[in-house]
Design an enzyme around this catalytic site. Sequence first.
Site, PDB file in Angstrom:
ATOM      1  CD  GLU A 114      33.617  46.481  94.233  1.00 11.40           C
ATOM      2  OE1 GLU A 114      33.348  45.572  93.413  1.00 11.40           O
ATOM      3  OE2 GLU A 114      32.883  46.781  95.187  1.00 11.40           O
ATOM      4  NE  ARG A 151      32.248  47.811 101.984  1.00 13.26           N
ATOM      5  CZ  ARG A 151      31.939  46.585 101.628  1.00 13.26           C
ATOM      6  NH1 ARG A 151      32.208  45.589 102.444  1.00 13.26           N
ATOM      7  NH2 ARG A 151      31.381  46.362 100.488  1.00 13.26           N
ATOM      8  CE  LYS A 189      27.824  44.571  94.464  1.00 11.91           C
ATOM      9  NZ  LYS A 189      28.795  45.262  95.315  1.00 11.91           N
TER      10      LYS A 189
HETATM   11  C1  3PG Z   1      30.655  43.394  99.526  1.00 11.75           C
HETATM   12  O1  3PG Z   1      30.289  44.456  99.069  1.00 11.75           O
HETATM   13  O2  3PG Z   1      31.023  43.199 100.702  1.00 11.75           O
HETATM   14  C2  3PG Z   1      30.668  42.287  98.572  1.00 11.75           C
HETATM   15  O3  3PG Z   1      29.412  41.962  98.196  1.00 11.75           O
HETATM   16  C3  3PG Z   1      31.459  41.130  99.016  1.00 11.75           C
HETATM   17  O4  3PG Z   1      30.692  40.110  99.461  1.00 11.75           O
HETATM   18  P1  3PG Z   1      31.435  38.791  99.954  1.00 11.75           P
HETATM   19  O5  3PG Z   1      32.257  39.183 101.135  1.00 11.75           O
HETATM   20  O6  3PG Z   1      30.312  37.839 100.283  1.00 11.75           O
HETATM   21  O7  3PG Z   1      32.281  38.322  98.788  1.00 11.75           O
END
Ligand code: 3PG
Length: 214
Positions: free
Chosen positions: A44, A48, A132
């Site tokens: 994934e 961002r 999710k």
């Molecule tokens: C995100 O979208 O940033 C994820 O949920 C990752 O979360 P994490 O950094 O706590 O694994």
Amino acid sequence: MAVTLTPLEVMSDAPVIPVIVLTELAQAVPLARAMVAGGIRMLEVTLRTPVALACIEAIARDVPEAVVGAGTIRSAADAQAAAMAGARFGVSPGYTGAIGKACHDLGLPLLPGVATAGEIMAAQEDGYTALKFFPAVQAGGLAMLKAWQGPFGDVKFCPTGGITGGNAGEFLRLPNVVCVGGSWLTPRETLARGEWAHITQIAQQAAGLKRHSL
Ligand code: 3PG
């Protein structure tokens, strides 16, 4: 032409879906190869950063053993852009009917984010049953997933948010958890230094985690 996966197939492939934030296009292909070498194929890449779509394109083109998806899908336009770049699945932090419809129309398997019973019901109404749970630890963690086993026994979850190598095992032991998601597989400094062998090691540990549902 790549096969279209179901959301449950995306979740079932490995115990962990890495949540990847890439700031440099040059990191995309070696990172994907390092993950695949460690036994993790579903990747994934979050929408961002300015290079995210280019990274998805590069992985889709150059690493056929990987299945690259797009995370942080927050609109129908994001879903469209992700599919155009070659993403083979999408992950959203929350659920809206517009995203659900866009992904359905695009043939893009979607793991919609949910954190409440009402959001689960909205996603289910639109045909989504592999979801999710985000942000998992912050929104109730193991206790919440156990509570959902009653009314939502037919729903499978990928908890994400606050999951680490230390607590992933506890989540994967629950019958309604198929996999977990997390960013711990891709420490920022490790990416910056290009330590791909280390990424492969972390991926191997994650790929070896036991899960209840499979
Ligand atoms: C995100 O979208 O940033 C994820 O949920 C990752 O979360 P994490 O950094 O706590 O694994």
